[in-house]
Every structure is written in C-alpha cells, then in structure tokens.
Design an enzyme around this catalytic site. Structure first.
Site, PDB file in Angstrom:
ATOM      1  N   HIS A  51       4.600  47.319  33.781  1.00 31.49           N
ATOM      2  CA  HIS A  51       4.370  45.871  33.890  1.00 31.49           C
ATOM      3  C   HIS A  51       2.859  45.648  33.809  1.00 31.49           C
ATOM      4  O   HIS A  51       2.266  45.814  32.765  1.00 31.49           O
ATOM      5  CB  HIS A  51       5.022  45.391  35.190  1.00 31.49           C
ATOM      6  CG  HIS A  51       5.090  43.902  35.387  1.00 31.49           C
ATOM      7  ND1 HIS A  51       4.765  43.008  34.416  1.00 31.49           N
ATOM      8  CD2 HIS A  51       5.463  43.169  36.469  1.00 31.49           C
ATOM      9  CE1 HIS A  51       4.916  41.784  34.882  1.00 31.49           C
ATOM     10  NE2 HIS A  51       5.335  41.849  36.129  1.00 31.49           N
ATOM     11  N   HIS A  77       8.707  44.489  24.284  1.00 31.96           N
ATOM     12  CA  HIS A  77       8.837  43.524  25.370  1.00 31.96           C
ATOM     13  C   HIS A  77      10.299  43.210  25.571  1.00 31.96           C
ATOM     14  O   HIS A  77      11.058  43.164  24.601  1.00 31.96           O
ATOM     15  CB  HIS A  77       8.066  42.234  25.033  1.00 31.96           C
ATOM     16  CG  HIS A  77       7.804  41.384  26.218  1.00 31.96           C
ATOM     17  ND1 HIS A  77       8.726  40.479  26.681  1.00 31.96           N
ATOM     18  CD2 HIS A  77       6.747  41.330  27.064  1.00 31.96           C
ATOM     19  CE1 HIS A  77       8.226  39.897  27.758  1.00 31.96           C
ATOM     20  NE2 HIS A  77       7.034  40.396  28.027  1.00 31.96           N
ATOM     21  N   ASP A  88      -0.654  43.043  26.467  1.00 34.84           N
ATOM     22  CA  ASP A  88      -1.538  44.086  26.987  1.00 34.84           C
ATOM     23  C   ASP A  88      -2.268  44.864  25.907  1.00 34.84           C
ATOM     24  O   ASP A  88      -3.203  45.594  26.199  1.00 34.84           O
ATOM     25  CB  ASP A  88      -0.729  45.077  27.831  1.00 34.84           C
ATOM     26  CG  ASP A  88      -0.181  44.419  29.066  1.00 34.84           C
ATOM     27  OD1 ASP A  88      -0.936  43.703  29.720  1.00 34.84           O
ATOM     28  OD2 ASP A  88       1.013  44.617  29.368  1.00 34.84           O
TER      29      ASP A  88
HETATM   30  N1  ACO Z   1       7.038  52.654  22.419  1.00 34.84           N
HETATM   31  C1  ACO Z   1       7.999  53.326  21.754  1.00 34.84           C
HETATM   32  N2  ACO Z   1       9.306  53.000  21.767  1.00 34.84           N
HETATM   33  C2  ACO Z   1       9.639  51.913  22.498  1.00 34.84           C
HETATM   34  C3  ACO Z   1       8.690  51.153  23.213  1.00 34.84           C
HETATM   35  C4  ACO Z   1       7.359  51.564  23.141  1.00 34.84           C
HETATM   36  N3  ACO Z   1       6.402  50.894  23.791  1.00 34.84           N
HETATM   37  N4  ACO Z   1       9.317  50.135  23.849  1.00 34.84           N
HETATM   38  C5  ACO Z   1      10.619  50.259  23.548  1.00 34.84           C
HETATM   39  N5  ACO Z   1      10.808  51.327  22.733  1.00 34.84           N
HETATM   40  C6  ACO Z   1      12.081  51.770  22.133  1.00 34.84           C
HETATM   41  C7  ACO Z   1      12.966  52.426  23.166  1.00 34.84           C
HETATM   42  O1  ACO Z   1      12.735  53.818  23.217  1.00 34.84           O
HETATM   43  C8  ACO Z   1      14.336  52.072  22.646  1.00 34.84           C
HETATM   44  O2  ACO Z   1      14.628  52.930  21.546  1.00 34.84           O
HETATM   45  P1  ACO Z   1      16.124  53.559  21.372  1.00 34.84           P
HETATM   46  O3  ACO Z   1      17.014  52.383  21.100  1.00 34.84           O
HETATM   47  O4  ACO Z   1      15.985  54.519  20.246  1.00 34.84           O
HETATM   48  O5  ACO Z   1      16.424  54.229  22.669  1.00 34.84           O
HETATM   49  C9  ACO Z   1      14.164  50.673  22.075  1.00 34.84           C
HETATM   50  O6  ACO Z   1      12.773  50.592  21.708  1.00 34.84           O
HETATM   51  C10 ACO Z   1      14.503  49.563  23.069  1.00 34.84           C
HETATM   52  O7  ACO Z   1      13.676  49.702  24.219  1.00 34.84           O
HETATM   53  P2  ACO Z   1      14.088  49.408  25.716  1.00 34.84           P
HETATM   54  O8  ACO Z   1      13.418  50.432  26.595  1.00 34.84           O
HETATM   55  O9  ACO Z   1      15.575  49.266  25.819  1.00 34.84           O
HETATM   56  O10 ACO Z   1      13.442  47.984  25.955  1.00 34.84           O
HETATM   57  P3  ACO Z   1      13.234  47.282  27.365  1.00 34.84           P
HETATM   58  O11 ACO Z   1      13.416  45.838  27.126  1.00 34.84           O
HETATM   59  O12 ACO Z   1      14.057  47.907  28.435  1.00 34.84           O
HETATM   60  O13 ACO Z   1      11.698  47.616  27.704  1.00 34.84           O
HETATM   61  C11 ACO Z   1       9.387  47.480  27.962  1.00 34.84           C
HETATM   62  C12 ACO Z   1      10.665  46.740  27.572  1.00 34.84           C
HETATM   63  C13 ACO Z   1       9.500  48.079  29.364  1.00 34.84           C
HETATM   64  C14 ACO Z   1       8.206  46.496  27.954  1.00 34.84           C
HETATM   65  C15 ACO Z   1       9.140  48.592  26.926  1.00 34.84           C
HETATM   66  O14 ACO Z   1       9.025  48.056  25.635  1.00 34.84           O
HETATM   67  C16 ACO Z   1       7.933  49.431  27.255  1.00 34.84           C
HETATM   68  O15 ACO Z   1       8.032  50.373  28.053  1.00 34.84           O
HETATM   69  N6  ACO Z   1       6.737  49.142  26.641  1.00 34.84           N
HETATM   70  C17 ACO Z   1       5.533  49.846  26.936  1.00 34.84           C
HETATM   71  C18 ACO Z   1       4.941  49.352  28.236  1.00 34.84           C
HETATM   72  C19 ACO Z   1       4.327  48.001  28.102  1.00 34.84           C
HETATM   73  O16 ACO Z   1       3.573  47.720  27.168  1.00 34.84           O
HETATM   74  N7  ACO Z   1       4.625  47.131  29.061  1.00 34.84           N
HETATM   75  C20 ACO Z   1       4.074  45.773  29.121  1.00 34.84           C
HETATM   76  C21 ACO Z   1       5.143  44.782  29.012  1.00 34.84           C
HETATM   77  S1  ACO Z   1       4.452  43.162  28.910  1.00 34.84           S
HETATM   78  C22 ACO Z   1       3.900  42.805  30.455  1.00 34.84           C
HETATM   79  O17 ACO Z   1       4.265  43.335  31.459  1.00 34.84           O
HETATM   80  C23 ACO Z   1       2.926  41.771  30.524  1.00 34.84           C
END
Ligand code: ACO
Length: 406
Positions: free
Chosen positions: A245, A284, A340
């Site tokens: 987050h 996201h 971010d």
């Molecule tokens: N890098 C690589 N792959 C990713 C990323 C990423 N940053 N985010 C999602 N994916 C992939 C997952 O591995 C998944 O792939 P799969 O279907 O092959 O398993 C697919 O995309 C869907 O991802 P989920 O994890 O189901 O998405 P979720 O909605 O649960 O997660 C989150 C959202 C936590 C923001 C995620 O994208 C993440 O971890 N991002 C990196 C951390 C980040 O930047 N957080 C800031 C969020 S914005 C904020 O807080 C202001």
C-alpha cells in the site's frame, strides 16, 4: 418483506470474498473511481482540475465537508488548521524518546495513537456520545489532526537526522510550513522553494483520498467501534505502512536502485514475467488502465526536475514503463503505472529519504480518512464492521493433557 444480510446469514447464505474484491461495506459520496476509464473524482470534481487549481487545504475541506469552501470558509478553515500545528511539549518529549534510527512512519503511527491520551474527551467512553457526535467537537479533532500531522512528520524526520525540532510557522501555507519545519537550519535563513511547495501540495492533493483503499477501509473499520479518531487514524496509518500500500513508493525506489542501469531493464522485466520479482508501482486493485494520478505525478516530476535537477533514475523508470506497456504479459493483466511509480522519484529529487515516503502519503490521506470517518458517523446504516468467515478447521476434538502428549 425484503430479506436483509442478517436474515440471509441465518439461512446459511454467505459470500466468500477474499480481499473484499467485490464487497461494498457502505454507501459513500466522497470519492468516485472508474478503474476502466482511469477517472478519479473527489465529490464530483476531476482530480486533474483539483490538482491544477486547488490547494491541499481547500481539497481537504471539500472532502470532509462535501463542497469547495467559499472565500471566507477557506480563510477560516486554513486559519483553524494552522493554529493547531503546535504539539504539546510532552508530545515533543515523547517523540524524542525514539531511537535515532527509528522509522519515521513508526513514529507517526505511535504518535497518532498517543494523541488520544492528550485529548481524552475525543473518546466517547469518557465524553459521552453527544460530544463525540457534535459537529463542533468533531471539527476540533479534525483541525488538530490535519494541523499536527505535518509537525509530527517533521519531528520524525528531524529525529532521524539528529537535528532539533523546528516550531511551526502558522503564517506560512500548509505545505510551505511543512517544508520549513523539515529544513530550517537557523532563524530566518530558510525559505521554502515555492516551486517545491506547490509541487508537494499537488502531490498531497492527488494522495488525499481514494475511496475504500486498505487504509481508509481500516479507518472505517476502527471507526465503526466508535473509538476516538486518533486511535482509528493510528490503525489506518498502520495499514498504509504496508509495502503493498503506502510502502510501495519506497519499494519502487529500492527496485530502481537494484536495477541500477538501463541495460538491466529487459532482464528485470523477464524476472517479473517469471514471477520471481514484482514490478513495484505497477498494478492496482481498481485501475485497470493508466492511474490518472500517475499521469499528474509524471508532470509534477518534470516541474520539480526543472527546479532542482533531474533524478537520474527517472530514465530507468521511463524505460521500464515503455517496455512493460508494450509487452503482452502486462497488457493482458492490465498492469499500468500507479501513483507510486513516479512519486518516489519526485520525493527523492526534493531531498526526502526513502523512509519518509509513506509519511508523505499519510499526511494528505488523513484528509480522506477523516472524510470517511465523518460520513461513517453520520450514516444511520453504520454497524460495527464484522465480516464473517468460512470455517475449514477441525470439528470438535478431544483435548489431550500435556503430560500425555509426545
Ligand atoms: N508486478 C508484476 N505482476 C503483477 C503486479 C506487479 N506489480 N501486480 C499484479 N501482477 C500480476 C499478478 O501476479 C497476477 O498475475 P497472474 O494472474 O498470472 O497470477 C495478476 O497481475 C493480477 O494481480 P493480483 O495480485 O490479483 O491483483 P490485486 O488486485 O490483488 O493486487 C496490487 C493489486 C496489490 C496493487 C498489485 O498490483 C501489486 O502488488 N502491485 C505492486 C505494489 C504496488 O505498487 N502497490 C501500490 C498500490 S497503489 C497504492 O497503494 C496507492
């Protein structure tokens, strides 16, 4: 009559929704997001316009009170907030007790919780419901929190660099005063750079609210118990501290440092696709297109770089974005830069250490937390937040005395 959720529960109907992917826990009028179209609005106003034309204090008024302030309201609001920027001397002493290398976010979370002991009548168990629910008493807590957070954050920073704390200057603007408290070296010799103050103010605007993100959900969750807002804010700030987050911004910088050079970008992208690395600052839960805040942050980056020089790691970030946005892996998963991705580079070029990044997110998000807290208190449909589970553990088991266990 209509069947409500409690009746359905008694009938054994329960929806399993890990991570609350599709559970609405309240009705809200604060913030609108269209994740497919990349739209973000506070109280109906587009984020691009607010970032361009408003100040953070105006936006905090808008979020909490529902309307943009009139000229008079704006002056009164700013005045009240700025008059609450001072900390009780014992709070200053408390902040000084942290280790020299304490993470500033840990200090902010602890100090927010400590505020509840300084203002005990914000607690309904001590003050009674009426005071807690009266608008005047509520506003008092709001002014205090918005006023004191930058001061607490500046003290946390000064603690880290081993310098004495600076008293707030209530004659300065909100963000200017924050920069002043961070950097003042001696009397009258530090004037915050107006370009940086405006850039930071805009970043505060785009971070101020984002409907039921994890920390705002936490604020509502704690608030639903009717705990005082300081304790609820400490809980929300705790959620914000997590690397998925508010910690993501810090993680982006560490990632860019690890990548180190443009030549290493393709190899890093491959590791992401092999799932051995995550592309921090991408993806996201709600945005399945370009996060509108990331676009604004990218523009702010250029303004700040023009004032203080370019942060060299921006080239790595641009190359990561270029490759990722043309790669089917990211396209299929609808992974785009989030807010971010560029903000960390802006903070870095402004001279903030990485561990201040979540603090810089916490200060403006407090406005959103408070807007949701007020809405929660005013909503007659509010119940204590208490989700259910799907139990998969043992049925009743025979207890074995310790002396009879192997
Ligand atoms: N890098 C690589 N792959 C990713 C990323 C990423 N940053 N985010 C999602 N994916 C992939 C997952 O591995 C998944 O792939 P799969 O279907 O092959 O398993 C697919 O995309 C869907 O991802 P989920 O994890 O189901 O998405 P979720 O909605 O649960 O997660 C989150 C959202 C936590 C923001 C995620 O994208 C993440 O971890 N991002 C990196 C951390 C980040 O930047 N957080 C800031 C969020 S914005 C904020 O807080 C202001």
């Amino acid at each position: 009559g209509a069947i409500n959720a409690t009746d359905l529960g008694k009938l054994g109907v329960r929806s399993l929704d890990p991570g609350y992917m599709n559970t609405a826990v309240c009705k809200s009028e604060v913030c609108f997001i269209d994740g497919d179209e990349g739209i973000l609005r506070y109280r109906g106003y587009n984020i691009e316009e607010l970032a361009e034309k408003s100040t953070f204090l105006e936006v905090s008024y808008l979020l909490i009170n529902g309307e943009l302030p009139s000229k008079k309201q704006n002056v009164e609001w700013s005045d009240r907030v700025m008059k609450h920027t001072y900390l009780h001397e014992n709070l200053n002493q408390l902040l000084k007790q942290f280790r020299y290398d304490a993470h500033p976010m840990g200090m902010v979370i602890s100090t927010l919780a400590a505020l509840s002991t300084f203002y005990p009548y914000a607690n309904p168990s001590l003050s009674g419901e009426n005071l807690y629910k009266s608008e005047q008493a509520r506003n008092k807590q709001i002014f205090r929190i918005i006023g004191k957070l930058p001061t607490i954050a500046a003290c946390a920073y000064r603690n880290r660099i081993g310098k004495p704390y600076n008293n707030p200057q209530s004659s300065l603007g909100y963000t200017e005063n924050f920069l002043y408290m961070l950097d003042k070296l001696s009397e009258n010799d530090y004037k915050p750079n107006p370009v940086l103050a405006r850039a930071l103010d805009k970043l505060f605007i785009i971070h101020a609210d984002h409907e039921l993100n994890c920390s705002t959900a936490a604020m509502r969750h704690l608030g639903s118990t009717k705990v005082d807002p300081y304790t609820a804010m400490a809980g929300a700030a705790g959620a914000l501290y997590g690397p998925l987050h508010g910690g993501a911004c810090e993680a982006v910088l560490h990632m860019l440092e690890d990548i180190g050079s443009l030549e290493n970008v393709p190899n890093f992208i491959q590791q992401v696709k092999n799932k051995s690395k995550k592309l921090m600052g991408f993806g996201h839960r709600v945005y399945k297109s370009y996060d509108p805040r990331a676009k604004i942050a990218r523009k702010i980056a250029d303004e700040v770089f023009a004032a203080v020089g370019k942060e060299p790691m921006i080239e790595i970030a641009i190359e990561l974005e270029r490759i990722a946005l043309s790669d089917p892996y990211f396209i299929e998963r609808k992974l785009y830069p989030n807010v971010d991705f560029y903000t960390g580079l802006v903070y870095r070029s402004m001279g903030f250490p990485t561990d201040m990044f979540p603090v810089l997110f916490c200060i403006p998000r407090a406005a959103g937390w408070l807007a949701h807290w007020v809405e929660l208190l005013d909503d007659p449909a509010t119940h204590i937040y208490r989700p259910r589970q799907v139990y998969l553990g043992y049925d009743e088991r025979q207890y074995v005395e310790l002396q009879n266990r192997t």
